[in-house]
Design a protein around this motif. Sequence first.
Motif: not given
Length: 93
Positions: A23-49
Amino acid sequence: MRIGASLALIAIGAILKFAVHPHNTKGFDVGTAGVILMIVGAIGLLVSLIWMSTRRRTDVVHSSTAVAPGTTVAPGAPVTSRTTYVQPNDTVY
């Protein structure tokens, strides 16, 4: 980034996206940060494989009918041994 780090980023991103409700994060969306981390992790997984699948390995199989002393093998059966050579440029940094 290796497979373990990629999976860790995906897991942390999923936790931030689906399990944290701040509550009250004021300009920082934790959900968006989570999606960005999941995308970066998926790209890293593909590159590793892809990187792991393109590593050059050479398997040399030696086959002969000679038997070392003390070894029990059926008469006339071929004896095989396998050696794997990894190219020198496959070092992990």
